[in-house]
Write a protein that holds these residues in place. Structure first.
Motif, short mmCIF file in Angstrom:
data_model
loop_
_atom_site.label_atom_id
_atom_site.label_comp_id
_atom_site.label_asym_id
_atom_site.label_seq_id
_atom_site.Cartn_x
_atom_site.Cartn_y
_atom_site.Cartn_z
N LEU A 1 5.54 5.53 -7.90
CA LEU A 1 4.71 4.58 -8.22
C LEU A 1 4.61 3.23 -7.34
O LEU A 1 3.50 2.61 -7.19
CB LEU A 1 4.98 4.12 -9.69
CG LEU A 1 4.97 5.11 -10.80
CD1 LEU A 1 5.29 4.54 -12.38
CD2 LEU A 1 3.40 5.52 -10.99
N ILE A 2 5.69 2.77 -7.03
CA ILE A 2 5.50 1.71 -6.24
C ILE A 2 4.77 1.86 -4.93
O ILE A 2 4.04 1.10 -4.67
CB ILE A 2 7.23 1.20 -5.74
CG1 ILE A 2 7.85 0.66 -6.99
CG2 ILE A 2 7.00 0.12 -4.54
CD1 ILE A 2 9.48 0.13 -6.70
N PHE B 1 2.47 4.02 -4.53
CA PHE B 1 1.06 4.23 -4.99
C PHE B 1 0.45 2.62 -5.29
O PHE B 1 -0.64 2.52 -4.78
CB PHE B 1 1.15 4.92 -6.43
CG PHE B 1 -0.37 5.22 -6.66
CD1 PHE B 1 -1.03 6.29 -6.07
CD2 PHE B 1 -1.09 4.34 -7.48
CE1 PHE B 1 -2.38 6.63 -6.57
CE2 PHE B 1 -2.26 4.70 -7.80
CZ PHE B 1 -2.93 5.81 -7.31
N GLY B 2 1.41 1.68 -5.84
CA GLY B 2 0.94 0.33 -6.16
C GLY B 2 0.51 -0.32 -4.93
O GLY B 2 -0.58 -0.79 -4.61
N LEU B 3 1.43 -0.02 -4.05
CA LEU B 3 1.28 -0.45 -2.46
C LEU B 3 0.04 -0.07 -1.95
O LEU B 3 -0.76 -0.64 -1.41
CB LEU B 3 2.51 -0.09 -1.62
CG LEU B 3 2.58 -0.76 -0.25
CD1 LEU B 3 2.42 -2.43 -0.53
CD2 LEU B 3 3.69 -0.41 0.33
#
Ligand SMILES: Nc1ncnc2c1ncn2[C@@H]1O[C@H](COP(=O)(O)OP(=O)(O)O)[C@@H](O)[C@H]1O
Ligand SMILES: [Mg+2]
Lengths: 349, 332, 244
Positions: free
Chosen positions: A157-158, A160-162
């Protein structure tokens, strides 16, 4: 441990998976044979070689990108979904360098003189890669370090957020239009083969970078520590390796490799902030094909995929979708049949 | 303790694992549920079409996040391609309505069922994969479906998608969505309050130990996966009919998967209420940012995902549990 | 097929020439052990002698590379772990494997047999009470102390009322008072007709509480007998002190 499964069940799955990966290939083969029948034998051999060569050139590029991903996956057991965006950032750095920082008058140097063109890419990589290395280290320190070794969902998720942040920031700055860098056109002619200069330069740089990575991992102290950490972080730590530092470097290297891919794309193709998506899933397919943390596997997998795609796109109409289908089915198929990859990756405990 | 003490019941025990609530508190809970359902039922009568749609798409995410939570929150297998089930449902309904003239509501059971069939089909091999490999395989299979939808033009219309005949549908789809959301949450509640749910959690915590302690892990994972596919298939069908148009890229869209995951995380995965709360908050926030500062929308969303994961990984429910305001455990 | 030579009812576990290799290491080597019914038996041996591996073979977590194994005369090789468990063989783990993010009570209820939930809950509470964990029933298992987790795992293994209990170093890390309760409980289970096989390093515990002892060394059974016999056995003394 799992319940016993009758053999025919496997057979059914195998058949379906092969159909998914094989349908595009079969279509390509059919196109190929049909085309062979028409063409005269001399030219047909030449064209086959041509397609093969282009596939290998493309595959070399894939390999560099996938190598960064497999390094990160191997050492940190993190799936870096933002890898495609790191690549995109590399491409835009090249864009800024060539189009904005370099005086207009100098552009012709890179479009006309082969030596200068190579030199230009080389010099630019020397500027760009350290920057991306630092960027990668920053990402690792700030975002990923707290979650390494945790559940797989978190880094997924991190990153992906990035990737959302990167894509949309670049859209805000550069718009989502496609950009291109004016670069050497023309082709290197070897016998019957015509290989585009950008592609040739790209594969040469890929080879150099790949060689560098291999040498580094094999011979340098740091490289050995990286490999040890990939094998078993706990043991490495006990043996005095500063694992956290290794993670930092690993992510830096991985990012720099992605950016190398981006720079090499920028001299061959037009690009937009959203191109990362094209490469990320292919890279997954390649690293699964090659085995987690297996660099030779990534090289072989990259070239294999490049060649497969080359044949599909040349011999099948509607090839681009089938190319993707082949890549993704190959990915899933490998996961199911041989998750350790063709050449065997680092074992999971 | 004597042997007798183990066998002879000392006092009548409550029927469920959770302590029986005092009658007053239970009545209060029931009243709250009834009231909120009632207000949702009244909503379309009070507002305009846009506001109906607004709530409808929120309900869609309640369904998706809650369903994802069954396989990933309770059972611990991270599905990074869960939108595939939504997509299968969407295409089922769209094809049957547009090409075969079925009434849309009759397509919904089939939409859910086909999603379950696909889940069973891919779950059989993929649920043996662990950790990141399972996540990647789900992502890859979703792409396979997307490309198939793009390429199989005779069935799916390829990249042009499928357009359904025009219809006045905002109220009917709203109620369908409401019913599906209520059923999904009820199902999650039932799972969490059963031994089945506890065993799923045991698989999440330690699959080997669970298997050694009598949990038929292979079978249970499969059930969980199939249950987590059904309602996304149904809501996919409803959404397709509401939009009256679908095409592959926005249907098998990885961002929808990430939405459901982020919502479940924000509210608290592995809990019944978490995904509901997360969906409500995040969806509203997304719409507001989208409305007021569109260019920042996705950047802010990316940053938001990172912040949640880094700072409240156990979500709102986790925070409440740590504070002692909500009881610990699978069962709330 | 029945175990050859096994008089039905005499031996609850009949392990015949089981072998397990890990690459070059033979962790369990041609090991034959017969555990009589209704007994507290000890399984001892130096570190790495294959005790845990043997337990993993018995519970189906590992697939053996040879040999057979019968429970009440019934062949068990090839069954899945949960099938073996459901026949009545339960265990604890040397390295604790409680379900960390579930409450103590949930840990027990999750592994109960199907049936009336109220009765299950009652039994779980009684078991928790028995190991003095009742007041922690709603605490996450992961938040309990090491000793408490050990006890929780012990009662988790009892939840299904198994016939055979395999305990992998149950005393390690448990304080004296709790250890005595635990041993009491084991004796009680013996009184109820259960068979218990204990891997333990604390020789006092083994010698005082086990009726029969099996000794493994390098995966092989090197001795079996009464505690006194084992204490005097040259080979055993050599295994423990001789080569190190
Ligand atoms: N999963 C495994 N992979 C490889 N070797 C193992 C594994 N499990 C145990 N071993 C090896 O098998 C031998 C026996 O181990 P174990 O059964 O744990 O011994 P004990 O419980 O008696 O201390 C040891 O040499 C150990 O290193
Ligand atoms: Mg051991």
């Amino acid at each position: 441990m799992a319940e016993r499964t009758p053999g025919w069940v496997y057979a059914v799955y195998l058949a379906l998976a092969l159909a998914g990966a094989g349908l595009p290939l079969a279509l390509a083969w059919e196109g190929f044979v049909g085309w062979l029948a028409q063409a005269r034998s001399m030219t047909s051999l030449a064209v086959t070689l041509q397609v093969l060569a282009s596939g290998i050139l493309q595959g070399g590029l894939y390999a560099v990108i996938a190598m960064g991903l497999t390094m990160i996956f191997g050492v940190m057991r993190i799936i870096n979904v933002a890898h495609g965006e790191f690549l995109m950032v590399g491409a835009y750095m090249a864009f800024v360098f060539f189009m904005m920082l370099l005086p207009e008058e100098l552009h012709s140097l890179f479009t006309s003189n082969l030596g200068m063109a190579i030199l230009g890419v080389g010099v630019f990589l020397l500027i760009c890669l350290p920057l991306m290395f630092l960027f990668g280290m920053g990402v690792q320190r700030l975002l990923l370090n707290p979650v390494v070794g945790g559940p797989e969902l978190t880094p997924l998720l991190i990153t992906f957020g990035l990737s959302l942040i990167l894509i949309n920031t670049f859209i805000s700055v550069f718009s989502s239009d496609f950009r291109a860098i004016p670069y050497m056109s023309g082709a290197l002619v070897v016998g019957n083969l015509a290989l585009g200069y950008p592609q040739v330069i790209s594969v040469a740089v890929s080879a150099a970078v790949t060689g560098g990575v291999f040498g580094f991992l094999k011979f340098s102290r740091l490289g050995k520590a990286v490999r040890a950490t990939a094998q078993n972080a706990d043991v490495a730590m006990v043996c005095g390796v500063n694992v956290e530092r290794i993670y930092l470097y690993t992510f830096g290297f991985g990012t720099a490799l992605a950016a190398t891919g981006g720079v090499l794309i920028s001299i061959q193709l037009a690009f937009s902030p959203e191109i990362g998506g094209i490469y990320i899933l292919r890279s997954f397919a390649i690293i699964i094909l090659g085995g987690r943390g297996n660099y030779l596997g990534a090289l072989a997998g990259g070239i294999l995929l490049g060649v497969i795609e080359g044949f599909i796109s040349f011999f099948v109409s509607q090839g681009s979708q089938l190319q993707e289908l082949a890549a993704y089915t190959l990915l899933v198929f490998m996961l199911l049949v041989r998750p350790q990859g063709l050449l065997g990756g680092i074992a999971d405990e | 303790m004597s042997k007798r003490a183990l066998e002879a019941p000392a006092a009548p025990a409550p029927a469920s694992l959770a302590e029986e609530l005092p009658a007053g508190k239970a009545a209060l809970q029931l009243a709250a549920i009834a009231l909120s359902l009632f207000s949702f039922v009244l909503w379309p009568g009070l507002v305009n079409v846009y506001q109906i749609s607004f709530v409808f798409f929120g309900l869609q995410y309640v369904v998706l996040a809650s369903s994802w939570n069954i396989i990933s929150g309770f059972t611990g297998y991270v599905s990074f391609g869960h939108v595939a089930f939504f997509g299968i449902g969407s295409y089922t309904t769209a094809i049957l309505v547009a090409k075969h003239g079925w009434p849309w509501y009759l397509t919904l059971p089939l939409a859910g069922l086909l999603a379950v069939v696909w889940a069973a089909f891919i779950g059989f091999p993929c649920l043996r994969l662990k950790g990141p490999y399972f996540a990647i395989s789900m992502m890859g299979l979703n792409e396979v479906l997307r490309v198939v939808a793009l390429s199989w033009e005779s069935l799916t219309g390829g990249g042009l998608g499928i357009t359904m005949p025009n219809a006045e549908n905002s109220v009917s789809t709203y109620y369908a969505g409401l019913a599906v959301a209520a059923l999904t949450v009820a199902m999650c509640y039932a799972i969490a309050h059963s031994r089945f749910g506890l065993r799923l959690a045991a698989i999440r915590e330690d699959e080997t130990a669970a298997e050694a302690m009598g949990v038929p892990t292979t079978r249970y994972k499969m059930y969980a996966f199939m249950l987590s596919a059904f309602w996304p298939g149904v809501i996919g069908g409803i959404v397709a009919y509401k939009l009256l148009y679908i095409e592959p890229d926005s249907t098998f869209f990885i961002a929808i998967t990430v939405n459901m995951i982020t919502m479940a995380m924000l509210g608290g995965k592995g809990t019944v209420l978490g995904p509901v709360i997360g969906a409500a908050i995040l969806y509203t926030a997304q719409e507001l940012v989208w409305w007021y500062i569109p260019w920042l929308h996705l950047i802010a969303y990316g940053a938001f995902i990172i912040l949640i994961v880094l700072f409240v990984p156990r979500g709102i429910m986790g925070y409440l549990i740590d504070r002692g305001w909500v009881a610990k455990g699978v069962i709330q | 097929m029945r175990a050859e030579g096994a008089v039905a009812g005499e031996f609850i576990l009949d392990i015949q020439a089981m072998t397990k290799r890990f690459g070059g290491v033979t962790a369990v080597n041609n090991c034959s052990i017969r555990v009589p019914r209704n007994i507290v038996a000890g399984l001892i041996g130096p570190n790495g002698s294959g005790k845990t591996t043997l337990f993993n073979l018995l519970t189906g977590l590992l697939r053996s590379d040879g040999g057979d194994y019968f429970y009440k005369g019934e062949p068990m090789v090839g069954l899945t772990p949960h099938e073996i468990f459901n026949r009545g063989i339960s265990r604890t783990f040397q390295i604790i494997r409680v379900f960390r993010e579930m409450t103590a009570l949930e840990n027990l209820v999750a592994v109960s047999r199907d049936g009336d939930l109220g009765g299950v809950r009652r039994r779980a509470l009684e078991l928790l009470d028995f190991v003095t964990l009742l007041r922690l029933k709603d605490e996450y298992a992961g938040n309990l102390s090491y000793g408490q987790q050990k006890l929780l795992e012990f009662v988790r293994a009892l939840m299904s009322d198994p016939e055979v209990l395999l305990l992998d170093e149950p005393a390690a890390g448990v304080n004296r008072t709790l250890l005595n309760t635990l041993l009491d409980r084991i004796r009680q289970l013996r009184g109820q007709g259960k068979s218990i096989l204990i891997v333990e390093h604390d020789m006092k515990v083994v010698m005082n509480h086990c009726e029969k002892i099996f000794v493994l060394d390098y995966g092989e059974l090197i001795a079996e007998g009464l505690p006194e016999e084992i204490q005097r056995n040259e080979q055993v003394i050599e295994a423990y002190f001789g080569h190190k």
